[in-house]
Design a protein around this motif. Structure first.
Motif, PDB file in Angstrom:
ATOM      1  N   LYS A 167      -7.259   6.388 -18.644  1.00  0.00           N
ATOM      2  CA  LYS A 167      -8.471   7.187 -18.437  1.00  0.00           C
ATOM      3  C   LYS A 167      -9.740   6.377 -18.690  1.00  0.00           C
ATOM      4  N   ARG A 209      -7.358   5.645 -30.487  1.00  0.00           N
ATOM      5  CA  ARG A 209      -6.974   6.945 -31.035  1.00  0.00           C
ATOM      6  C   ARG A 209      -8.183   7.879 -31.119  1.00  0.00           C
ATOM      7  N   ALA A 229      -1.980   6.827 -21.846  1.00  0.00           N
ATOM      8  CA  ALA A 229      -2.737   7.712 -20.959  1.00  0.00           C
ATOM      9  C   ALA A 229      -4.233   7.560 -21.197  1.00  0.00           C
ATOM     10  N   THR A 230      -4.628   7.427 -22.469  1.00  0.00           N
ATOM     11  CA  THR A 230      -6.043   7.217 -22.795  1.00  0.00           C
ATOM     12  C   THR A 230      -6.525   5.884 -22.241  1.00  0.00           C
ATOM     13  N   LYS A 266       2.853   7.510 -25.883  1.00  0.00           N
ATOM     14  CA  LYS A 266       2.479   7.674 -24.477  1.00  0.00           C
ATOM     15  C   LYS A 266       1.048   8.175 -24.315  1.00  0.00           C
ATOM     16  N   SER A 267       0.605   8.999 -25.261  1.00  0.00           N
ATOM     17  CA  SER A 267      -0.756   9.540 -25.164  1.00  0.00           C
ATOM     18  C   SER A 267      -1.809   8.446 -25.178  1.00  0.00           C
ATOM     19  N   LEU A 268      -1.544   7.351 -25.911  1.00  0.00           N
ATOM     20  CA  LEU A 268      -2.516   6.255 -25.963  1.00  0.00           C
ATOM     21  C   LEU A 268      -2.503   5.450 -24.670  1.00  0.00           C
TER      22      LEU A 268
END
Length: 320
Positions: free
Chosen positions: A209, A163, A205-206, A201-203
């Motif tokens: 990356k 996070r 994506a992280t 979903k953002s995690l």
């Protein structure tokens, strides 16, 4: 004496009496003021507690993890001692947090982990919030830097812990993102047991990356063992050393209710221990921790007992 360090209390180690060393409470030597044992030759374990919950507070978790290290010691003391006869176990006390200054606590933890490794201990850290992982890994990176050895981080957890920072500050949900940002291409991370229900979903994506690797809980089950084994072995083979972090909230809350973020859909102990054995057999585990125990929500100390069993089992397998 560092004000952020508390000396160990021998009363936290207790168990059945025996004329010979048969239990952990008999084998464990309490050491004050972080005066590290520097003797050479015999295998050594260095226990360090992280009696802190500021990172959990920043991450909006349930408070109570500050009491975790002593709770684990209480349960570990009565476990039978199966490490080599010449193995020494030292308890170096706890790192605490003062006035919400999490960063100073992290610095002391990193320095202590580096010194434990330099003096040939197997560090076993008891937490405390999972922000411990940032400080713990930094200490290992600092130790390995002169050798150029490649560090792999394996986290058994329902959360990625990638996070973003809160107001520019780290917390119990951000340690691996902080490591990824700081170490870049040297950040090698495998997270086992990730649950989609608690990782947006953002995690994911992280994770992409940061070139992280993972297995979601749906795939991290015994009936998929051949695939799991292949993924773990590939990761182990590509690394020189392994830092193993065990987040107690990765276990099903049926077995680990006393955590900051309980989950009914986590992995079972017998499966986790099968994974521990596979990782430990590599002879690459350089350091480990168990984190996120929250005694305030434990039931009959079952989560603390499980945390102690994790530490004992991994140490036993590392030295076998």
């Amino acid at each position: 004496m560092n004000p952020l360090h508390q000396n160990p209390d021998t009363s936290n180690w207790y168990g059945r009496k025996s004329t010979e060393i048969e239990y952990w409470h008999q084998a464990t030597i309490s050491v004050n003021d972080l005066k590290f044992d520097t003797s050479a030759g015999n295998p050594k374990v260095g226990i360090l507690g992280y009696a802190g919950e500021e990172g959990v507070k920043r991450n909006q978790g349930r408070l109570g993890t500050a009491a975790a290290p002593n709770s684990i010691r209480n349960m570990m003391g009565s476990l039978a001692f199966h490490l080599p006869q010449n193995c020494q176990v030292f308890d170096y006390g706890d790192v605490i947090t003062s006035n919400e200054d999490l960063e100073s606590s992290h610095q002391l933890i990193s320095e202590t982990v580096t010194k434990l490794l330099e003096t040939k201990h197997l560090p076993i850290l008891f937490g405390g919030g999972h922000d411990l992982a940032y400080a713990h890994a930094k200490g290992i990176y600092d130790y390995l830097k002169p050798s150029g050895k490649k560090l792999g981080i394996i986290n058994m957890d329902s959360h990625f812990d990638l996070r973003p920072l809160v107001n520019g500050k780290g917390h119990s949900g951000s340690p691996f993102l902080q490591l990824a940002q700081e170490y870049g291409a040297d950040f090698n991370y495998l997270c086992l047991g990730v649950q989609r229900s608690v990782n947006p979903k953002s995690l994911f994506a992280t994770a992409e990356k940061t070139n992280s690797q993972w297995m979601v809980m749906e795939d991290f089950r015994l009936n998929n063992w051949e695939v799991i084994q292949e993924k773990i072995l590939w990761f182990l083979d590509s690394m020189d050393q392994i830092y193993l972090s065990v987040d107690m909230d990765g276990f099903s809350s049926a077995f680990a209710p006393g955590v900051s973020a309980p989950s009914p859909m986590g992995f079972r102990p017998e499966f986790a221990f099968k994974v521990f054995e596979l990782i430990s057999k590599s002879q690459k585990v350089i350091s480990m921790d168990v984190v996120e125990l929250n005694p305030n929500f434990d039931q009959d100390n079952c989560t603390a007992r499980l945390a102690a069993r994790c530490a004992e089992y991994i140490a036993r397998k590392v030295f076998s």
